[in-house]
Every structure is written in C-alpha cells, then in structure tokens.
Design a protein around this motif. Structure first.
Motif, short mmCIF file in Angstrom:
data_model
loop_
_atom_site.label_atom_id
_atom_site.label_comp_id
_atom_site.label_asym_id
_atom_site.label_seq_id
_atom_site.Cartn_x
_atom_site.Cartn_y
_atom_site.Cartn_z
N ILE A 7 64.71 -30.55 26.60
CA ILE A 7 65.45 -29.17 26.33
C ILE A 7 64.37 -28.31 26.22
CG2 ILE A 7 66.37 -27.71 24.43
CD1 ILE A 7 67.88 -30.28 23.66
N TYR A 8 62.82 -28.35 25.68
CA TYR A 8 62.01 -27.70 25.79
C TYR A 8 61.27 -27.34 27.11
CZ TYR A 8 56.98 -25.85 24.75
OH TYR A 8 56.02 -25.48 24.49
N THR A 9 61.33 -28.40 28.06
CA THR A 9 60.81 -28.21 29.46
C THR A 9 61.91 -27.30 30.02
OG1 THR A 9 59.75 -30.36 29.42
CG2 THR A 9 60.22 -29.51 31.59
N GLU A 10 63.02 -27.88 29.89
CA GLU A 10 64.02 -26.62 30.76
C GLU A 10 64.29 -25.43 30.27
OE1 GLU A 10 68.92 -26.81 31.66
OE2 GLU A 10 67.83 -28.93 31.16
N TYR A 11 63.98 -25.00 29.12
CA TYR A 11 64.49 -23.78 28.47
C TYR A 11 63.22 -22.93 28.23
CZ TYR A 11 69.44 -25.08 28.73
OH TYR A 11 70.52 -25.72 28.86
N PHE A 12 62.15 -23.35 28.08
CA PHE A 12 60.97 -22.79 27.51
C PHE A 12 60.49 -21.53 28.50
CE2 PHE A 12 56.46 -21.22 27.40
CZ PHE A 12 56.43 -21.39 26.00
N SER A 13 60.60 -21.47 29.59
CA SER A 13 60.26 -20.38 30.47
C SER A 13 61.50 -19.29 30.19
CB SER A 13 60.25 -20.74 31.85
OG SER A 13 60.02 -19.69 32.68
N ASP A 14 62.64 -19.69 30.28
CA ASP A 14 63.69 -18.67 30.16
C ASP A 14 63.60 -17.95 28.88
OD1 ASP A 14 64.68 -18.99 32.69
OD2 ASP A 14 65.87 -20.64 32.03
N GLY A 26 52.62 -10.54 25.69
CA GLY A 26 52.74 -11.92 26.16
C GLY A 26 52.34 -12.70 24.90
N ALA A 27 51.21 -12.48 24.18
CA ALA A 27 50.65 -13.51 23.16
C ALA A 27 51.75 -13.46 22.12
CB ALA A 27 49.57 -12.90 22.33
N ILE A 28 52.36 -12.34 21.69
CA ILE A 28 53.46 -12.55 20.53
C ILE A 28 54.65 -13.36 21.28
CG2 ILE A 28 55.14 -11.13 19.09
CD1 ILE A 28 53.00 -9.13 18.99
N ALA A 29 55.10 -12.91 22.42
CA ALA A 29 56.20 -13.70 23.03
C ALA A 29 55.89 -15.26 23.00
CB ALA A 29 56.45 -13.15 24.57
N GLU A 35 57.65 -20.87 17.97
CA GLU A 35 58.22 -20.86 16.71
C GLU A 35 59.91 -21.16 17.03
OE1 GLU A 35 58.77 -20.98 12.60
OE2 GLU A 35 56.82 -21.23 13.80
N THR A 36 60.51 -20.72 18.04
CA THR A 36 61.84 -20.79 18.16
C THR A 36 62.00 -22.42 18.35
OG1 THR A 36 62.14 -18.53 19.04
CG2 THR A 36 63.92 -20.31 19.77
N PHE A 37 61.19 -22.90 19.42
CA PHE A 37 61.71 -24.25 19.54
C PHE A 37 61.24 -25.26 18.36
CE2 PHE A 37 61.91 -22.64 23.77
CZ PHE A 37 62.79 -23.57 24.50
N TRP A 56 72.14 -20.40 22.27
CA TRP A 56 71.88 -20.53 20.82
C TRP A 56 70.26 -20.42 20.73
CZ3 TRP A 56 69.17 -25.38 18.90
CH2 TRP A 56 69.42 -25.34 17.43
N LEU A 57 69.34 -20.79 21.61
CA LEU A 57 67.80 -20.68 21.40
C LEU A 57 67.46 -19.31 21.51
CD1 LEU A 57 66.89 -23.39 24.11
CD2 LEU A 57 66.52 -23.58 21.55
N CYS A 58 68.18 -18.53 22.25
CA CYS A 58 68.00 -16.89 22.32
C CYS A 58 68.30 -16.45 21.03
CB CYS A 58 68.54 -16.37 23.38
SG CYS A 58 67.91 -16.82 25.15
N GLN A 59 69.26 -16.66 20.27
CA GLN A 59 69.67 -16.33 18.91
C GLN A 59 68.59 -16.53 18.04
OE1 GLN A 59 72.46 -14.59 18.72
NE2 GLN A 59 71.67 -13.77 16.61
N ILE A 60 67.94 -17.81 17.96
CA ILE A 60 66.90 -18.33 17.15
C ILE A 60 65.76 -17.31 17.44
CG2 ILE A 60 65.34 -20.09 16.55
CD1 ILE A 60 67.47 -22.08 17.01
N ALA A 61 65.69 -17.04 18.62
CA ALA A 61 64.34 -16.31 19.12
C ALA A 61 64.51 -14.95 18.42
CB ALA A 61 64.06 -16.25 20.67
N LYS A 62 65.68 -14.27 18.60
CA LYS A 62 65.79 -12.91 18.44
C LYS A 62 65.78 -12.83 16.81
CE LYS A 62 70.22 -11.17 18.06
NZ LYS A 62 71.33 -10.70 18.26
N ASN A 63 66.34 -13.80 16.09
CA ASN A 63 66.10 -13.80 14.58
C ASN A 63 64.60 -13.92 14.26
OD1 ASN A 63 68.67 -13.10 14.13
ND2 ASN A 63 69.41 -15.28 14.24
N THR A 64 64.13 -14.95 15.04
CA THR A 64 62.48 -15.01 14.78
C THR A 64 61.74 -13.83 14.73
OG1 THR A 64 62.99 -17.34 15.28
CG2 THR A 64 60.48 -16.40 15.22
#
Length: 64
Positions: A7-14, A26-29, A35-37, A56-64
């Motif tokens: 999952i990490y390998t497949e979705y990290f870049s997106d 970039g550093a914050i992203a 932290e999202t993963f 789901w991952l993007c929702q976690i990222a947005k909330n983070t």
C-alpha cells in the motif's frame, strides 16, 4: 505488514502530490505524508472499504 508495505509503495507518491497541492511546501508535504501512512498503518483495521483506499488515505492526510 507486507500488505501495508505494498500500500505504501503504491500510494505514497499520489498522497504526497495531494498533500503538496494543499501545503505548497515539499518538506512539510513529505512529513505529513509520512504521518499519514503511520496513522493509516495503526488504524488499517478501521478501513471498511466504503471508499477507495486512496480516498481514505487522502482524508487522513487532509486531517493531519
């Protein structure tokens, strides 16, 4: 654990690109994406499949 590595390998870049469009640093992203993963790994059992994993991952990222 191997499944989450996939999952990490497949979705990290997106997820990183999504976060970068929000924060424009970039550093914050990268930090928010990591932290999202971490959060996703801790709560993967709460993913019920009612949406795509990427959403789901993007929702976690947005909330983070």
């Amino acid at each position: 654990m191997r499944d989450f590595e996939k999952i990490y390998t497949e979705y990290f870049s997106d997820v990183y690109k999504y976060v970068l469009t929000i924060c424009r640093n970039g550093a914050i992203a990268e930090e928010v994406t990591q932290e999202t993963f971490f959060k996703a790994m801790r709560h993967i059992n709460q993913f019920n499949g009612s949406c795509k994993l990427y959403v789901w991952l993007c929702q976690i990222a947005k909330n983070t």
